[in-house]
Design an enzyme around this catalytic site. Structure first.
Site, PDB file in Angstrom:
ATOM      1  N   ASP A   1       0.843  -1.192   0.000  1.00 60.31           N
ATOM      2  CA  ASP A   1       0.000   0.000   0.000  1.00 60.31           C
ATOM      3  C   ASP A   1       0.876   1.239   0.000  1.00 60.31           C
ATOM      4  O   ASP A   1       2.099   1.140  -0.152  1.00 60.31           O
ATOM      5  CB  ASP A   1      -0.939  -0.006   1.206  1.00 60.31           C
TER       6      ASP A   1
ATOM      7  N   HIS B   1      -3.628   5.525   3.827  1.00 53.23           N
ATOM      8  CA  HIS B   1      -4.439   4.388   3.396  1.00 53.23           C
ATOM      9  C   HIS B   1      -3.874   3.064   3.906  1.00 53.23           C
ATOM     10  O   HIS B   1      -4.618   2.210   4.408  1.00 53.23           O
ATOM     11  CB  HIS B   1      -4.521   4.392   1.870  1.00 53.23           C
TER      12      HIS B   1
ATOM     13  N   SER C   1     -11.338  -1.528  -0.081  1.00 54.98           N
ATOM     14  CA  SER C   1     -10.035  -1.305   0.551  1.00 54.98           C
ATOM     15  C   SER C   1     -10.029  -1.840   1.974  1.00 54.98           C
ATOM     16  O   SER C   1      -8.999  -2.284   2.472  1.00 54.98           O
ATOM     17  CB  SER C   1      -9.696   0.187   0.581  1.00 54.98           C
TER      18      SER C   1
END
Length: 543
Positions: free
Chosen positions: A228, A268, A467
């Site tokens: 990520d 994220h 996600s």
């Protein structure tokens, strides 16, 4: 290099033992009773012995500190220097769990229980004959003691206790083993992990049944690689010996900073990693809180060389599971006219081959489990070369009302779904017809330290999309593998499917219905049920 192991048996003579590995890079130091160990280790000789090392653990009540030495350190010399200090009671090798490499401390204390028919006098006579000194006679068992042998030091206590256990008059005998404990709780508003009550007394029963699975496994010994944007590896939910392993930054310009974020926008990965394996110590539990995290920072465009490098690295460095919450550009989930909905995105050969390698050669040939978020475009996942790769598990999102999240991609390649947030849609003709979500999303980790949002205090309540669903599914796979590590990739993949709950609603339309093979275009094989999956894994283990 030869690996030295020590055998310990917590059971009776014929019970199964477990083994601990002698670390080549860890050293434990114990001070004399009442001495300030931290102050003691500030002296010149101690500084020379421990130069370049860092403190891994400090057990204050035992006056013990564990240090990790630099690779080039001379362990015997370090021990010799520390033992010259009169205030040091012990300086020696550290035993570690061979799976997690977490330090396991031992003391000079031995727990010993004689068989019940012996009288107290007989017990005392045997102890004296064996040269054992009583430290405590315990009140919770008959003929049981903590004892000490003055001539038994270091790891010799392991073989010494095994020898004593062979006696017919001794029922239990083992060293006092100390493992660092941590609280791992599912917090009240983590509705995706258990049935719960959220804000305004709203009852939500749409979880993946994770809390119940934690009674059997929490992902011990399993490594989840998350690829990520960046990771706050200093977050308290990622702390502890062996929690972070194999970290790598594939952004070569900023490789020295490691996988950490360079600004507040790179948050994220921290959230995704938290869903998978946050410790659950202070604010949020991951699905597999005792699994290790391999944070792999990748900010390059799709198809770049570094992308394939990341998959190879994960498999080569010992990842069991790889979670990827990213993919091609998507159409807007609520706009059916967006031309990107029908765009086919092929997978670069370099990335495809790297995924093949991880899926077939990882885990010493058993294969890494590779998860991708199906996508948030409310479009066909089969057009996405990443999620539709035949060796990838594509994960969709379902909401707090046991239905598909409005944005979640669908199709033949969709394998399963996992609870996540949702978006309301004003058009009653929209499929699936959604009502207002009862929750904001998923509670997980957010940036801490200098990038922390003061209002969220290093946690967020609103992580959403596939996600979030993807690392949730990866966490379930970690629970399955921890329960039965012998399973290969295909076996785990099938267990996840067989353990799913068939959720949905009649007005989902044809795409929401399950076919004769149990598959739905909207839900895959259904919503993951962690407890059922773990039970299936244990059943295979018993065959």
């Amino acid at each position: 290099m030869e690996i030295h192991m020590e055998e310990i048996n917590f059971g009776t003579q014929h019970s199964r033992s477990f083994f601990l590995e002698k670390s080549e890079h860890l050293i434990a130091v114990r001070s004399q009773a009442g001495m300030d160990l931290t102050a003691l280790l500030q002296c010149e000789k101690a500084c020379v012995a421990l130069r370049g090392s860092h403190l891994l653990a400090h057990v204050e009540d035992a006056d013990v500190q564990v240090f990790k030495l630099p690779t080039e350190s001379d362990l015997p010399r370090c021990k010799a220097l520390l033992r010259e200090l009169p205030q040091v009671r012990f300086a020696g090798r550290v035993l570690v769990d061979p799976e997690t490499q977490e330090p396991v401390l031992y003391t000079e204390n031995i727990f010993l229980k004689f068989i019940d028919p012996l009288t107290p006098t007989q017990c005392l006579v045997i102890l004296k004959t064996l040269g054992l000194t009583i430290k405590q006679q315990v009140p919770y068992a008959t003929n049981a003691f903590f004892v000490q042998h003055l001539d038994c030091r270091g790891t010799a206590v392991c073989s010494f206790t095994l020898a004593l256990l062979e006696r017919e008059d001794i029922e239990y005998c083992h060293p006092e083993i100390l493992r660092l404990g941590q609280r791992r709780a599912i917090h009240d508003n983590q509705w995706h992990l258990k049935k719960t009550t959220v804000t305004y007394q709203v009852h939500v029963d749409a979880s993946a049944n994770v809390e119940a699975a934690h009674e059997l496994t929490q992902g011990e010994g399993i490594v989840i690689a998350v690829i990520d944007d960046a990771f706050d590896i200093d977050h308290p939910e990622f702390s502890g010996v062996g929690k972070i392993v194999g970290a790598q930054n594939f952004d070569r310009r900023n490789a020295k900073q490691g996988p950490r974020p360079k600004n507040a926008a790179e948050r994220h990965g921290t959230a995704a990693a938290g869903v998978a394996c946050a410790n659950g110590q202070t604010g949020a539990s991951g699905v597999a809180p005792r699994a290790s995290l391999m944070p792999l920072k990748l900010t390059k465009p799709l198809g770049a060389r570094a992308e394939a490098d990341a998959f190879f690295w994960a498999a080569d460095q010992g990842a069991d599971i790889i979670s990827c919450s990213w993919g091609p550009t998507e159409g807007h989930w609520a706009d059916p006219t967006d031309p990107r909905h029908t765009q086919v995105f092929p997978l670069a050969a370099s990335t495809r081959l790297a995924i093949d390698y991880a899926a077939t050669q990882g885990r010493k040939g058993k294969g890494c489990l590779i998860f991708f978020g199906a996508g948030n475009g409310n479009e066909c996942v089969d057009n996405d070369g990443y999620s539709s790769h035949p060796r990838v598990i594509a994960v969709g999102a379902c909401n707090d009302q046991n239905r598909r999240s409005a944005y979640s991609d669908y199709g033949k390649a969709l394998w399963c779904c996992f609870p996540s947030g949702d978006q309301p849609h004003p058009d009653p003709k929209f499929r699936p017809a959604t009502s207002i979500p009862q929750t904001r999303g998923i509670r997980t980790t957010d940036l801490s330290g200098k990038f922390a949002n003061p209002e969220q205090a290093a946690y967020t309540e609103s992580f959403s999309g596939t996600s979030s669903a993807c690392p949730g599914a990866a966490g379930v796979a970690a629970l399955v593998l921890a329960a039965n590590p012998a399973l290969d990739r295909e076996a785990v993949r099938q267990i996840l499917a067989d353990g799913c709950d068939k959720i949905g609603h009649a007005d989902d339309g044809p795409l929401g219905q399950y076919d004769q093979d149990g598959h739905s275009h909207y839900y895959g094989y259904g919503r993951l049920n962690a407890l059922q999956a773990v039970h299936l894994a244990l059943e295979r283990k018993e065959r």
